[in-house]
Design an enzyme around this catalytic site. Structure first.
Site, PDB file in Angstrom:
ATOM      1  N   ASP A   1       0.815  -1.213   0.000  1.00 28.46           N
ATOM      2  CA  ASP A   1       0.000   0.000   0.000  1.00 28.46           C
ATOM      3  C   ASP A   1       0.849   1.263   0.000  1.00 28.46           C
ATOM      4  O   ASP A   1       0.468   2.277  -0.584  1.00 28.46           O
ATOM      5  CB  ASP A   1      -0.943   0.007   1.202  1.00 28.46           C
ATOM      6  CG  ASP A   1      -2.142  -0.895   0.984  1.00 28.46           C
ATOM      7  OD1 ASP A   1      -2.124  -1.673   0.022  1.00 28.46           O
ATOM      8  OD2 ASP A   1      -3.092  -0.819   1.779  1.00 28.46           O
TER       9      ASP A   1
ATOM     10  N   CYS B   1       1.437  -8.326   5.322  1.00 28.92           N
ATOM     11  CA  CYS B   1       1.084  -6.921   5.144  1.00 28.92           C
ATOM     12  C   CYS B   1      -0.317  -6.718   4.574  1.00 28.92           C
ATOM     13  O   CYS B   1      -0.811  -7.543   3.816  1.00 28.92           O
ATOM     14  CB  CYS B   1       2.101  -6.235   4.232  1.00 28.92           C
ATOM     15  SG  CYS B   1       3.769  -6.168   4.936  1.00 28.92           S
ATOM     16  N   ASP B   2      -0.902  -5.604   4.966  1.00 25.62           N
ATOM     17  CA  ASP B   2      -2.055  -4.983   4.318  1.00 25.62           C
ATOM     18  C   ASP B   2      -3.184  -5.955   3.990  1.00 25.62           C
ATOM     19  O   ASP B   2      -3.644  -6.685   4.864  1.00 25.62           O
ATOM     20  CB  ASP B   2      -1.570  -4.201   3.093  1.00 25.62           C
ATOM     21  CG  ASP B   2      -0.566  -3.123   3.499  1.00 25.62           C
ATOM     22  OD1 ASP B   2      -0.850  -2.409   4.453  1.00 25.62           O
ATOM     23  OD2 ASP B   2       0.494  -3.016   2.865  1.00 25.62           O
ATOM     24  N   LYS B   3      -3.611  -6.022   2.725  1.00 21.98           N
ATOM     25  CA  LYS B   3      -4.775  -6.842   2.333  1.00 21.98           C
ATOM     26  C   LYS B   3      -4.481  -8.327   2.362  1.00 21.98           C
ATOM     27  O   LYS B   3      -5.398  -9.144   2.280  1.00 21.98           O
ATOM     28  CB  LYS B   3      -5.250  -6.491   0.913  1.00 21.98           C
ATOM     29  CG  LYS B   3      -5.520  -5.028   0.619  1.00 21.98           C
ATOM     30  CD  LYS B   3      -6.394  -4.383   1.602  1.00 21.98           C
ATOM     31  CE  LYS B   3      -5.735  -3.294   2.404  1.00 21.98           C
ATOM     32  NZ  LYS B   3      -4.451  -2.802   2.136  1.00 21.98           N
TER      33      LYS B   3
ATOM     34  N   GLU C   1      -6.631   4.462  -0.138  1.00 19.43           N
ATOM     35  CA  GLU C   1      -6.205   4.989   1.156  1.00 19.43           C
ATOM     36  C   GLU C   1      -5.801   6.445   1.004  1.00 19.43           C
ATOM     37  O   GLU C   1      -5.285   6.859  -0.025  1.00 19.43           O
ATOM     38  CB  GLU C   1      -5.033   4.176   1.706  1.00 19.43           C
ATOM     39  CG  GLU C   1      -5.439   2.789   2.166  1.00 19.43           C
ATOM     40  CD  GLU C   1      -4.331   2.071   2.906  1.00 19.43           C
ATOM     41  OE1 GLU C   1      -3.181   2.555   2.875  1.00 19.43           O
ATOM     42  OE2 GLU C   1      -4.614   1.029   3.514  1.00 19.43           O
TER      43      GLU C   1
ATOM     44  N   SER D   1      -4.850   4.803   5.495  1.00 19.20           N
ATOM     45  CA  SER D   1      -3.768   3.932   5.935  1.00 19.20           C
ATOM     46  C   SER D   1      -3.812   3.843   7.457  1.00 19.20           C
ATOM     47  O   SER D   1      -4.272   4.768   8.136  1.00 19.20           O
ATOM     48  CB  SER D   1      -2.427   4.516   5.494  1.00 19.20           C
ATOM     49  OG  SER D   1      -1.363   3.923   6.209  1.00 19.20           O
TER      50      SER D   1
END
Length: 562
Positions: free
Chosen positions: A78, A119-121, A450, A476
């Site tokens: 991201d 991480c992230d998604k 984001e 974020s």
């Protein structure tokens, strides 16, 4: 075993022939087949080393009498995708990841799974896929990176650099200082060191019971993390080799049930996690067929004290500090002192119940993890706001508010994040404004970008406690300030956020859970009569498919084909 469907009987001779080509031996056919779902990708700091992590895990699986089969998912960073149209692909990647887990595991009838996200998604995508497959699954993430430091020893992280861009633009720091931030904020591999989305989700997996203690806080690329990988591999083999009754007990849906979802939200409140966790946990709850919706979150928040404040909410504290202060187990143990029902007892993939797991945990540094007698706030670090601007809800990370919790200001409207960034840099945003960024929701973006770039510019330019921001997009985990996202209904589906004009008065009251445009019903009706939502042109076939199927943020931005 489930894998018998591809390896047992004379009719499966062709299947066994193909398996032998991959190195499977005669003696292996009687062993459980374990899917090793990796998310190795070289462009993401939390993932570029996961190929080596998988080798450690596969070796341990073989040593414990099972057969590993590694496969990969995609991933989007991201931070790198931020601020340009690459971010349109970030949230949609969650659905690709979930689909890939389901596809590989079910096509090959593997018996159990160990998932390696970070991480992230990628974390929620893997969880959603694992719920569909519903076999015993242990999650073990790559781990958080260490905090960076300026030359004077000041702790910094990725959020520092994003805000540094705004500080440089405002003339408050030199180019040399910004370069020093850039070169020191991310000193090693791992998920970014604050309580951003990745570490929030990695922490919540401990609360859900699908990962072992330390998953959210033990630093990446350390001997302690390597031992956690091995321990996770041993545990999935113990379950896979157990009898049918024991294996059934540890199926994914039996661990990640309604209690697990509610426990995750409670820990999220106590630790001030990313607002993205709301989006992802709602999607996870839907995959788990758990009866949970956005309105339930405020009820949890009212009963949970905010006791751990981590960057970006407290910029000197990072995940490594939480680890040395006692970790997530210490947070959960302290939470339960406020009431026996704050967290529900529930089976964990480790074989222990939650109460058994945390009963001996202790806070080792009360400056880092506060006691319930000395919380940062008596209520949790996230809140859901409602009103005519958010009939289906909007999300604010209360732990990150830098100004007043009650704010009334005048709207300045932008129809995209790019427009907003240009306007902020041009000085269009003034003290007393409510910055409105719309057509960035799941459908309108599409993909729900984001907003770290505009929120960081606002903070860096010294406006963080003087303006508010609302959007149908998201933030974020590194965002701080009076930033309200996930506004539902979104502009693309006719939400009131799309009808606002510059100068409209907007009222925000976090403690009363209000997000309201001070417009009469007659004025709203008049504007709606002439309103047609903006539809952005799209070249991408995938994003057009996503836009056609995605729900809004109040439903977790999941895809629904019917």
């Amino acid at each position: 075993m489930r894998s018998n469907e591809i390896k047992e009987g004379f009719a499966r001779a062709p299947h066994r022939s193909l398996l032998r080509a991959t190195g499977v031996k005669d003696e292996d056919f009687a062993k459980p087949f374990i899917g090793v779902a990796n998310s190795f990708i070289e462009i993401i700091p939390g993932h570029f080393f996961l190929n080596k992590v998988a080798e450690v895990i596969k070796e341990e699986i073989r040593a414990n009498g099972c057969v590993p089969f590694e496969f990969n998912t995609i991933g989007v960073d991201d931070g790198i995708a931020m601020g340009h149209d690459g971010m349109l692909y970030s949230l949609p990647s969650r659905e690709i990841i979930a689909n890939s887990i389901e596809t590989v595991m079910n096509a090959h009838k593997l018996d159990a799974m160990i998932a390696i996200p970070n991480c992230d998604k990628i974390v929620p995508g893997m969880i959603m896929g694992a719920l569909r497959v519903d076999v015993p699954t242990v999650f073990v993430s790559g781990g958080p990176m260490a905090a960076g430091h300026m030359e004077d020893g000041t702790p910094i992280d990725l959020a520092t650099v994003f805000e540094g861009v705004g500080e440089y633009e405002a003339g408050n720091i030199t180019e040399d200082t910004l370069t020093e931030m850039e070169c020191n904020a991310c000193p090693s591999g791992g998920s970014c060191s604050g309580m951003f989305t990745a570490n929030s989700m990695n922490t919540l997996m401990e609360a859900m019971g699908i990962a072992l203690p330390g998953n959210g806080t033990i630093l990446a690329l350390t001997p302690e993390r390597t031992e956690l990988y091995k321990k996770a591999a041993r545990r999935i083999c113990e379950i896979a080799k157990a009898d049918a009754v024991e294996r059934e007990k540890f199926r994914m849906r039996n661990i990640l049930n309604e209690n697990a979802v509610r426990n995750a939200f409670a820990v999220d409140m106590a630790m001030g996690g990313s607002s993205n966790t709301v989006l992802h946990m709602l999607a996870i709850a839907r995959e788990a067929d758990v009866n949970f919706n956005l309105k339930d979150i405020n009820a949890i928040s009212k009963r949970v004290s905010h006791i751990a404040k981590i960057s970006p909410s407290l910029t000197t504290v990072h995940m490594e500090d939480i680890n040395t202060a006692g970790g997530v187990n210490a947070v959960m143990h302290e939470m339960m002192k406020r009431g026996n029902d704050i967290l529900a007892d529930n089976l964990s993939i480790s074989g222990e119940t939650l109460y058994e797991k945390v009963k001996d945990a202790k806070i080792l540094n009360t400056d880092i993890i506060h006691t319930i007698d000395n919380p940062y706030s008596e209520v949790g670090g996230l809140a859901i706001l409602y009103g005519n601007l958010a009939e289906q809800g909007a999300v604010i990370k209360t732990a990150g508010i830098t100004g007043d919790r009650v704010f009334t200001g005048t709207a300045i409207c932008f129809d995209s994040q790019d427009e907003a960034i240009e306007g902020i840099l041009a000085g269009k945003v003034k003290a007393g404004n409510v910055v409105v960024i719309r057509y960035e929701g799941p459908r309108g973006g599409p993909g729900m970008q984001e907003m770290l770039s505009p929120t960081s510019l606002i903070m860096g330019m010294g406006l963080g406690d003087k303006v508010a921001l609302i959007t149908d997009g998201r933030f974020s985990g590194a965002t701080r300030g009076a930033s309200i996202g996930h506004v539902s209904p979104e502009a693309a589906e006719g939400g009131l956020i799309g009808l606002l004009v510059d100068g409209d008065e907007i009222h925000i009251d976090v403690d009363q859970y209000i997000l309201q445009a001070n417009l009469s019903d007659e004025e709203i009706t008049k504007r709606r009569a002439d309103f047609t939502p903006l539809v952005k042109p799209l070249k991408s076939k995938w994003l057009r498919q996503y836009r056609a199927l995605v729900t809004n943020a109040s439903a977790g931005a999941v895809l629904e084909a019917e």
